[in-house]
Design an enzyme around this catalytic site. Structure first.
Site, PDB file in Angstrom:
ATOM      1  N   GLY A  10      70.667 -42.302  22.182  1.00  0.00           N
ATOM      2  CA  GLY A  10      70.541 -42.914  20.856  1.00  0.00           C
ATOM      3  C   GLY A  10      71.805 -42.734  20.036  1.00  0.00           C
ATOM      4  N   GLY A  14      72.434 -44.017  13.396  1.00  0.00           N
ATOM      5  CA  GLY A  14      71.787 -42.869  12.765  1.00  0.00           C
ATOM      6  C   GLY A  14      72.269 -41.502  13.222  1.00  0.00           C
ATOM      7  CG  ASP A  61      64.603 -49.294  27.438  1.00  0.00           C
ATOM      8  OD1 ASP A  61      64.076 -48.192  27.195  1.00  0.00           O
ATOM      9  OD2 ASP A  61      64.162 -50.375  27.004  1.00  0.00           O
ATOM     10  CG  ASN A  88      69.181 -38.832  18.328  1.00  0.00           C
ATOM     11  OD1 ASN A  88      68.704 -38.444  17.258  1.00  0.00           O
ATOM     12  ND2 ASN A  88      69.722 -40.037  18.460  1.00  0.00           N
ATOM     13  CB  SER A 141      59.874 -35.823  13.449  1.00  0.00           C
ATOM     14  OG  SER A 141      59.451 -36.232  12.161  1.00  0.00           O
ATOM     15  CE1 TYR A 154      58.573 -41.008  15.375  1.00  0.00           C
ATOM     16  CE2 TYR A 154      57.849 -39.889  13.367  1.00  0.00           C
ATOM     17  CZ  TYR A 154      58.845 -40.182  14.291  1.00  0.00           C
ATOM     18  OH  TYR A 154      60.112 -39.649  14.133  1.00  0.00           O
ATOM     19  CE  LYS A 158      60.282 -38.193  17.184  1.00  0.00           C
ATOM     20  NZ  LYS A 158      61.521 -37.990  17.964  1.00  0.00           N
ATOM     21  N   PRO A 184      63.490 -32.883  11.439  1.00  0.00           N
ATOM     22  CG  PRO A 184      65.304 -34.261  11.903  1.00  0.00           C
ATOM     23  CD  PRO A 184      64.062 -33.710  12.531  1.00  0.00           C
ATOM     24  CD  GLU A 190      70.614 -49.278  12.852  1.00  0.00           C
ATOM     25  OE1 GLU A 190      69.998 -49.549  13.903  1.00  0.00           O
ATOM     26  OE2 GLU A 190      71.826 -49.502  12.708  1.00  0.00           O
TER      27      GLU A 190
END
Ligand code: NDP
Ligand code: 8X3
Length: 253
Positions: A10, A14, A61, A88, A141, A154, A158, A184, A190
Site C-alpha cells: 500500500g 496515505g 493485488d 499496511n 486500527s 471492518y 482489524k 491509528p 484516501e
C-alpha cells in the site's frame, strides 16, 4: 554497509506512501507495492531524486495469492533479503449496519485486510526466520481495539490483524523477529474516499472541524519502532488525534 530493505504494501497512497518517503530519507532501500503502477513509478523516481534511494516496484493485488507469490519470488537479488515488512495495505468499504451490509464490501475487506496480509506475510516470513532477523509492522486500527457502530466487518478484520500481530510476536520472537502493531484513529488519507466508494464530498466531511492525524504521524511512529535497539520490542502503539479520544467521539470546532 548495505542499506536495509523495507517492503511496504500500500505504498501508492496515505500511510504507506508517507512511510516509504520517511524510510528512504533515513537510508532504507524499498520494495514499493500497490495496484496503481504509475503511482509506484512516480514514487520510485521521487525517492531516487530526493534521497538516492533504490527501490523496486511490485504492482500486484494482495488478494491474489498467485500474484503475491510471483511478485515476491521474483524480487531482484538485491531486494530479496527483506529486513522490514510493513503490512499496511488495507481498506474499509462501506459503512452500514450489519442487516444492510453489502456482501461484496464485506468480501473485499476480509480478502484484503486479513487474507492479503496473510499471503504477503507467509511469503516473506520464512526468509526472515532463515536469516534470524527481521521486523514486521502490522497496521491495524483503533477499529481493531474498539468496535464502533456501522464498523462491524471492518472492525472484525482489524481485530483479526490484532490477533495476527500477537500470534506473530509469540511465534517469531524466538528467531528473533520483532513484531509491532500500530492502531491509528482517524488519519486523513484516501481511506474515506475508498470507504464511501469515491464520494469525495462525504469523505471530506469526515475530517472537517478537527485536526485529524496525518499520514506522516504514522510514518514517524513506524520509523521510531523499527529504529529501537534489537533488545526492544514495542508490542503496540495506539495513536489517536487529540480531538478523537475514542472512535465514536470527535470534538469538532
Ligand atoms: P489509503 O486508501 O490512502 O491507502 C491504502 C493503500 O492500500 C493504497 O496504497 C492502496 O493501493 C493499498 N491497497 C488497498 N487494497 C489493496 C489491494 N487489494 N492490493 C494491494 N494494495 C492495496 O488509506 P490509508 O493510508 O489510510 O490506509 C493504510 C492502512 O491504514 C489500512 O490498512 C487502513 O485500514 C489503516 N488505517 C487507516 C486509518 C485512517 O483513518 N486513514 C486509521 C487506522 C488504520 P492501490 O489502491 O494502489 O492498490
Ligand atoms: C480507520 C479508523 O475509526 O475511521 O481504521 O475506522 S476509523
Amino acid at each position: 554497509m548495505n542499506k536495509k530493505i523495507a517492503f511496504i504494501t500500500g505504498a501508492t497512497a496515505g500511510i504507506g506512501e508517507a512511510t516509504a518517503y520517511l524510510l528512504a530519507k533515513n537510508g532504507y532501500n524499498l520494495v514499493l507495492c500497490g495496484r496503481r503502477e504509475e503511482r509506484l513509478k512516480a514514487l520510485q523516481s521521487k525517492l531516487s531524486a530526493d534521497f538516492g534511494a533504490e527501490s523496486h516496484t511490485a504492482c500486484f493485488d494482495i488478494r491474489n495469492k498467485e500474484s503475491v507469490q510471483t511478485a515476491i519470488e521474483n524480487l531482484p537479488e538485491s531486494f530479496k533479503n527483506i529486513d522490514v515488512l510493513v503490512n499496511n495495505a488495507g481498506l474499509a468499504s462501506g459503512l452500514a449496519t450489519i442487516d444492510k451490509g453489502d456482501l461484496a464490501d464485506w468480501e473485499t475487506m476480509i480478502d484484503t485486510n486479513v487474507k492479503g496480509l496473510l499471503y504477503v506475510s507467509r511469503q516473506i516470513i520464512p526468509g526472515m526466520v532463515e536469516r534470524k532477523s527481521g521486523y514486521i509492522v502490522n497496521i491495524s486500527s483503533i477499529a481493531g481495539k474498539e468496535v464502533y457502530a456501522n464498523g462491524n466487518v471492518y472492525c472484525s478484520t482489524k481485530f483479526a490483524v490484532d490477533a495476527l500481530n500477537k500470534a506473530m510476536r509469540i511465534e517469531l520472537s524466538a528467531h528473533p523477529i520483532r513484531v509491532t502493531g500500530i492502531y491509528p484513529g482517524a488519519v486523513e488519507t484516501e481511506f474515506s474516499i475508498v470507504r464511501f466508494h469515491g464520494d469525495e464530498e462525504r469523505a471530506k466531511a469526515v475530517y472537517q472541524g478537527f485536526d485529524s492525524l496525518l499520514a506522516s504521524d504514522i510514518a514517524d511512529a513506524i520509523y521510531y519502532v523499527i529504529s529501537t535497539p534489537p533488545h526492544v520490542n514495542i508490542n503496540e502503539l495506539v495513536i489517536m488525534p487529540t480531538a478523537q479520544p475514542v472512535p465514536g467521539i470527535i470534538h469538532r470546532k
